[in-house]
Design an enzyme around this catalytic site. Structure first.
Site, PDB file in Angstrom:
ATOM      1  N   HIS A  31      15.696  46.373 -64.788  1.00 21.86           N
ATOM      2  CA  HIS A  31      14.478  46.580 -65.453  1.00 21.86           C
ATOM      3  C   HIS A  31      14.934  46.561 -66.991  1.00 21.86           C
ATOM      4  CE1 HIS A  31      15.947  50.795 -66.340  1.00 21.86           C
ATOM      5  NE2 HIS A  31      16.519  50.774 -65.266  1.00 21.86           N
ATOM      6  N   ASP A  60      12.524  48.266 -69.331  1.00 18.86           N
ATOM      7  CA  ASP A  60      12.042  49.412 -69.711  1.00 18.86           C
ATOM      8  C   ASP A  60      12.953  50.695 -70.157  1.00 18.86           C
ATOM      9  OD1 ASP A  60      11.738  49.980 -67.096  1.00 18.86           O
ATOM     10  OD2 ASP A  60      10.536  51.279 -67.274  1.00 18.86           O
ATOM     11  N   ASP A 112      21.560  52.091 -69.577  1.00 15.54           N
ATOM     12  CA  ASP A 112      20.449  51.814 -68.657  1.00 15.54           C
ATOM     13  C   ASP A 112      19.154  51.160 -68.973  1.00 15.54           C
ATOM     14  OD1 ASP A 112      19.052  52.452 -66.192  1.00 15.54           O
ATOM     15  OD2 ASP A 112      18.626  54.445 -66.691  1.00 15.54           O
ATOM     16  N   GLU A 163      10.397  50.924 -64.179  1.00 14.44           N
ATOM     17  CA  GLU A 163      11.228  51.667 -63.278  1.00 14.44           C
ATOM     18  C   GLU A 163      11.528  52.696 -63.895  1.00 14.44           C
ATOM     19  OE1 GLU A 163      15.074  53.031 -61.773  1.00 14.44           O
ATOM     20  OE2 GLU A 163      14.533  52.993 -63.693  1.00 14.44           O
ATOM     21  N   GLU A 164      11.439  53.341 -65.409  1.00 19.13           N
ATOM     22  CA  GLU A 164      11.815  54.524 -65.652  1.00 19.13           C
ATOM     23  C   GLU A 164      10.587  55.259 -65.654  1.00 19.13           C
ATOM     24  OE1 GLU A 164      14.376  55.644 -66.220  1.00 19.13           O
ATOM     25  OE2 GLU A 164      15.713  53.968 -67.066  1.00 19.13           O
ATOM     26  N   GLU A 222      21.715  48.233 -61.795  1.00 18.88           N
ATOM     27  CA  GLU A 222      21.879  49.627 -62.463  1.00 18.88           C
ATOM     28  C   GLU A 222      23.343  49.917 -62.833  1.00 18.88           C
ATOM     29  OE1 GLU A 222      19.757  51.652 -63.193  1.00 18.88           O
ATOM     30  OE2 GLU A 222      17.821  50.965 -62.242  1.00 18.88           O
ATOM     31  N   HIS A 277      20.342  57.852 -70.892  1.00 14.95           N
ATOM     32  CA  HIS A 277      19.279  58.755 -71.190  1.00 14.95           C
ATOM     33  C   HIS A 277      19.524  59.697 -72.164  1.00 14.95           C
ATOM     34  CE1 HIS A 277      16.711  57.799 -67.307  1.00 14.95           C
ATOM     35  NE2 HIS A 277      17.502  56.808 -67.613  1.00 14.95           N
TER      36      HIS A 277
END
Length: 388
Positions: A76, A78, A109, A142-143, A171, A360
């Site tokens: 992903h 996003d 990520d 995905e997030e 991931e 994150h």
């Protein structure tokens, strides 16, 4: 005789930087998939945008449909919000380099993972075109809610007859060092929302009220202290955690009419979402009967548990990791959910990527040398897969 490369290799570090500079906070596309589509199309991939529900997704395939076996990568572009931008020491969308580190939201990520598998796939098909297909399924959801991302890609694949035989989700999987862990499954995730309803009144007249607070305390205790299982060969014991209790009562002399509680369960392959929902309902009914309250419950299943048993795919990836990093990855099912929970309905899937403990966070960053190692791992996987 091996084929002599005729193109300059794709630099996964530069591609990571280009992707970080795309402000793709979920659900925004931010230019990331546009960039990848142009790069992959130029390398001979047949690219299709599979957008749904306002979400951008990209499906890129090299090779003729139905010709030989097909290897897939999923990831992903996003990212989560940056939080307090003033707390960052480097701009979150600047992709600035400091020593061996690149800073930016999505650095770990997982824009670096997407860059690594895109670079590896392009170099592989240019230098040693396989008898088969390579598929990149990349989502912008995905997030977020994850309802119109990888699910939309898989739905579209089913509709048009596209397939992949095995898949790596890129991931970040390594807890400490590049190469130390591969995911061969994931726990399921279920959230339950309870509303415990009593009868409001003055706290001096308890005989006239039904207090929902002791009921919610009892229910929370029963759920959080219950042993669901002892774990399995590949999974830790299942857990049930209280995440919120909310009453919204500002008065110290009023028994509230109702209170709410949320619990989150992470469960192994001894359970299903349905079986745990039934258990939660049974416990809620028992507490309601014992306390004279009414307890309403709703649930949200984020994903069932799944396992790709150790075998050909994990061996293939493990050998590539060992060869390129010197480490044999632990096979694990720890952590939260990922889009592998959707891919597993389509084909065998494992997850392998970079070190994830900075994802994150403020000042999210990735080690540049790890990105280069990851590209080499993915490239070796492709070489060995199509040689077999």
């Amino acid at each position: 005789m091996s084929q002599i490369p005729t193109h300059a290799p794709v630099d996964p570090v530069a591609l990571t930087a280009d992707l970080i500079r795309c402000n793709s906070v979920t659900p925004l596309e931010g230019g990331a998939l546009v960039l990848l589509e142009a790069l992959l199309s130029d390398a001979g991939f047949d690219c299709t945008r599979v957008d749904r529900g306002g979400i951008a997704n990209l499906y890129a395939r090299w090779g003729t449909r139905g010709n030989g076996k097909a290897f897939g990568f999923n990831g992903h572009t996003d990212v989560v919000p940056v939080g307090d931008e003033a707390a960052w020491t480097h701009p979150p969308f600047g992709a600035e380099v400091d020593g061996d580190w690149m800073y930016g939201r999505g650095a770990t990520d997982m824009k670096s993972g997407v860059a690594a598998f895109a670079a590896a796939a392009i170099d592989f098909v240019r230098d040693t075109p396989p008898d088969g297909a390579i598929v990149l399924a990349i989502t912008g959801d995905e997030e977020g809610e994850s309802t119109d991302g990888t699910i939309a890609l898989l739905d579209w694949m089913e509709e048009v007859g596209e397939r992949i035989d095995v898949c790596i989700v890129g991931e970040p999987t390594c807890p400490e060092q590049m190469g130390d862990m591969m995911k061969i499954g994931r726990r399921g995730a279920l959230t339950a929302f309870f509303e415990v309803i009593g009868k409001q009144g003055h706290s001096a007249y308890l005989h006239k009220v039904i207090n929902p607070m002791p009921a919610v305390a009892l229910l929370g205790h029963r759920l959080s202290t219950h042993t669901l299982d002892e774990g399995t060969d590949h999974f830790d014991p299942s857990t049930c955690a209280i995440t919120t209790i909310d009453t919204g009562n500002p008065a110290n002399n009023v028994i509230p009419a109702k209170t709410r509680m949320t619990v989150n369960l992470r469960f192994n392959d001894l359970h299903s979402g349905d079986s745990l929902t039934a258990w939660l309902r049974e416990e809620a009914d028992r507490v309601a009967e014992d306390t004279g309250t009414t307890i309403r419950m709703t649930t949200k299943l984020s994903g069932e548990s799944f396992l790709t048993p150790p075998g050909d795919l994990s061996d293939l990836v493990g050998k590539a990791v060992q060869a390129e990093t010197g480490r044999q990855p632990t096979l694990s099912t720890t952590g939260g959910t990922s889009d592998a929970r959707f891919v597993k309905n389509h084909c065998p899937v494992v997850e392998f990527g970079l070190v994830g403990h900075r994802m994150h966070q403020v000042d999210e960053r990735v080690r540049i040398s790890d990105i280069e190692d990851l590209k080499r791992v993915y490239g070796r996987v492709l070489t060995e897969y199509f040689a077999g």
